[in-house]
Design a protein around this motif. Sequence first.
Motif, short mmCIF file in Angstrom:
data_model
loop_
_atom_site.label_atom_id
_atom_site.label_comp_id
_atom_site.label_asym_id
_atom_site.label_seq_id
_atom_site.Cartn_x
_atom_site.Cartn_y
_atom_site.Cartn_z
N TYR A 193 0.90 -1.17 0.10
CA TYR A 193 0.08 0.06 -0.06
C TYR A 193 0.84 1.27 -0.03
CZ TYR A 193 1.24 0.60 4.94
OH TYR A 193 2.00 0.94 6.06
N ILE A 194 2.03 1.09 0.43
CA ILE A 194 3.14 2.25 0.55
C ILE A 194 3.12 3.39 -0.66
CG2 ILE A 194 5.21 3.28 1.36
CD1 ILE A 194 5.38 1.01 3.29
N GLN A 195 3.46 2.62 -1.80
CA GLN A 195 3.84 3.25 -3.02
C GLN A 195 2.49 4.17 -3.39
OE1 GLN A 195 6.85 2.15 -5.58
NE2 GLN A 195 5.75 2.92 -7.23
N PRO A 196 1.30 3.30 -3.47
CA PRO A 196 0.02 3.94 -4.00
C PRO A 196 -0.21 5.12 -3.13
CG PRO A 196 -0.06 1.71 -4.08
CD PRO A 196 1.08 1.87 -3.44
N GLU A 197 -0.17 4.92 -1.81
CA GLU A 197 -0.53 5.99 -0.79
C GLU A 197 0.13 7.41 -1.01
OE1 GLU A 197 -1.49 5.40 3.17
OE2 GLU A 197 -2.27 3.51 2.84
N ILE A 198 1.60 6.96 -1.47
CA ILE A 198 2.43 8.26 -1.45
C ILE A 198 2.08 8.97 -2.75
CG2 ILE A 198 4.86 8.84 -2.12
CD1 ILE A 198 5.78 6.72 -0.15
N LEU A 199 1.95 8.02 -3.73
CA LEU A 199 1.27 8.95 -5.12
C LEU A 199 0.01 9.51 -4.97
CD1 LEU A 199 2.27 5.85 -7.60
CD2 LEU A 199 3.11 8.14 -7.62
N GLN A 200 -0.58 9.26 -3.90
CA GLN A 200 -1.99 9.94 -3.68
C GLN A 200 -1.88 11.49 -3.15
OE1 GLN A 200 -4.87 9.13 -4.97
NE2 GLN A 200 -3.78 7.81 -5.92
N ILE A 201 -0.41 11.72 -2.46
CA ILE A 201 -0.34 12.75 -1.80
C ILE A 201 0.31 13.89 -2.65
CG2 ILE A 201 1.41 14.00 -0.08
CD1 ILE A 201 1.66 10.95 1.27
N PRO A 202 -0.28 15.01 -2.77
CA PRO A 202 0.09 16.10 -3.80
C PRO A 202 1.64 16.47 -3.67
CG PRO A 202 -1.88 16.65 -2.80
CD PRO A 202 -1.39 15.35 -2.01
N THR A 203 2.26 16.66 -4.82
CA THR A 203 3.58 16.93 -4.92
C THR A 203 4.09 18.13 -4.19
OG1 THR A 203 3.68 16.04 -7.31
CG2 THR A 203 5.61 17.26 -6.13
N ASP A 204 3.37 19.26 -4.16
CA ASP A 204 3.59 20.47 -3.25
C ASP A 204 3.37 20.09 -1.84
OD1 ASP A 204 0.71 20.29 -3.27
OD2 ASP A 204 0.45 22.28 -3.72
N GLN A 205 2.44 19.12 -1.19
CA GLN A 205 2.40 18.75 0.06
C GLN A 205 3.48 17.74 0.49
OE1 GLN A 205 -0.38 19.29 2.37
NE2 GLN A 205 1.44 19.01 3.34
N LEU A 206 4.05 16.97 -0.30
CA LEU A 206 5.35 16.35 0.14
C LEU A 206 6.46 17.28 0.26
CD1 LEU A 206 5.29 12.99 -2.15
CD2 LEU A 206 5.31 13.05 0.31
N GLU A 207 6.58 18.17 -0.84
CA GLU A 207 7.73 19.11 -0.49
C GLU A 207 7.73 19.82 0.79
OE1 GLU A 207 11.17 20.29 -1.94
OE2 GLU A 207 9.91 19.12 -3.16
#
Length: 602
Positions: A113-127
């Motif tokens: 589940y980890i990679q799919p959940e990370i992909l759901q996080i907006p890029t600007d939020q990750l940054e």
Amino acid sequence: MNKSKTLPKRSEVPAEYKWRLEDMYASNSDWEKDLEKVKQLAEEISRKKGQLGQSGEQLLETLRLQDELLKTLDQVYVYARMRRDEDNANSTYQALTDRATSLSTQVYGAISYIQPEILQIPTDQLEKWMGEVQGLDHYRILLDEITRFKPHTLSAEEEAILANVSEVASAPSKIFGMLNNADLKFPMIRDENGEEVELTKGRYVQFMESKDRRVRREAFEALYATYGKHRNTIAASLTSSVKTDVFYSRTRRYPSALYAALFADNVDLSVYDNLIATIHEHLPLMHRYIALRKKMLAVDELHMYDLYVPIVPEVEMNIPYDQAVATIKEALKPLGEDYGKVLEEGFSNGWIDVYENEGKTSGAYSWGAYTSHPYVLMNYQDNVNNMFTLAHEMGHALHSYYSHKEQPYTYADYKIFVAEVASTLNEALLMNHLLKTTTDKKQRMYLINYYLEQFRGTVFRQTMFAEFEKIIHAKTEQEEPLTADSLSEIYRELNVAYHGPDMVVDQEVDMEWARIPHFYRNFYVYKYATGFSAATSLAKQILEEGQQTVDRYLQFLKSGSSDYPLELLKKAGVDMTSPEPIREALAVFEEMLAEMEKLTAE
């Protein structure tokens, strides 16, 4: 070590010739403790599902937990497998391996589940999180790599559909594997003594090296006649595999199947195209080598079944293991004092399992876990080939040693694209040392021919395979049908171009595409040629430029996957987006070829 007609039991092999897996686990009970630890960590990480997008702290905690889980699993799995490899008949380690394999499946299910959940996080939020949460920036490269795939990642429902059809999509490869390995039966041929012997794929290699030309021809004709009887079935299998590659690339919105395959390593299409173009530019060198082979075999016509027979009469070069070790240490001195110390550590302190014993896994490999030093499995025989194999595997081992020592677990593994560089560079330095120290003309010719054959098989032949793959995928993408006839025609034209006017391209070899399992692992073989070229270029620079190049090279070994493969090689001094490294490697080939031509003329 004393040799006898029967293989020794594992218990009979002297300790100094066995690897020391106790450095990983002092006892099986210690292994059991880590097995339980993995189970507990897997349960803990499963409970994080659905929480990664809630906060940077949750994401960081999960990524750290994943590192600890996979790091421990690696050691559990590697230990069990290597214990089994010591003696595959040992039921204790058969059981440990089965348990470790089953556990691996559970773990990768738990973290899926980890990679799919990370992909759901907006890029600007990750940054934003990486700037706010201390420690999360450590995972920047990992997170950038995951988000790089975002344009080619589908919705959860669509991804589930693709996951469910993956087994169906692998059918062409499985069908070919069953036909090739189980169902194909080859006829009897007459060996050198005129006795009827069943042809097998394993014996085919031996027959192609036979001094008796009749044996080579009969084996060649019998092998391809057998594949020819199944030409339409195998063509359907291969074309289905190609169509699967095209389907996945289009479904994931890649420009082409080739682009999709190279995207995983962040390799530009120019690398693939440069390889093919540069090899074509230097095909006259390959044609010169073919002409030399024809001359040295003293035949009116050189046929495809004459490609593997040694052109230099066998030379007695008996090289016991201890002599091989001493020679390799001397040959690798250009890599500097630190490399030499680590190499000595590997040879002296339980890294290597040297000799064959009852039940031991065949072949050779380098392996290990992040938390242990690397290990090398050998089945050493006292000859030149095994000395080169030992140097090769120690190249892998020291690459792993430096990478694990300098990089955190997250970035400690290196990509396949660069994996063969360290091993092949060691072979190049060993060959250079042997040629500098060998005074016997026959031995020198034997060594040069060994090196020329490496170039022919790894650079020219694998590039021809890569070009074949590119052509058949492009035709499929252009909706052009592929049949047994068209595949054979494409393959024939490539053989004619690569081998030149002194080679009779026998009709039988038009079917060779039907027996190459690598064609079911799309766009993989080019890495053999690029890796060999990069290593040869680097070895040449090390010998000519010295310490400056050595420092860059050692930094490359320490880099793991902390950057993309092409960038790591650039920092080492090899730009694979340029044709120059391939040209530099082929300059070495030309130099060796010219010397062989001179030696045969004397």
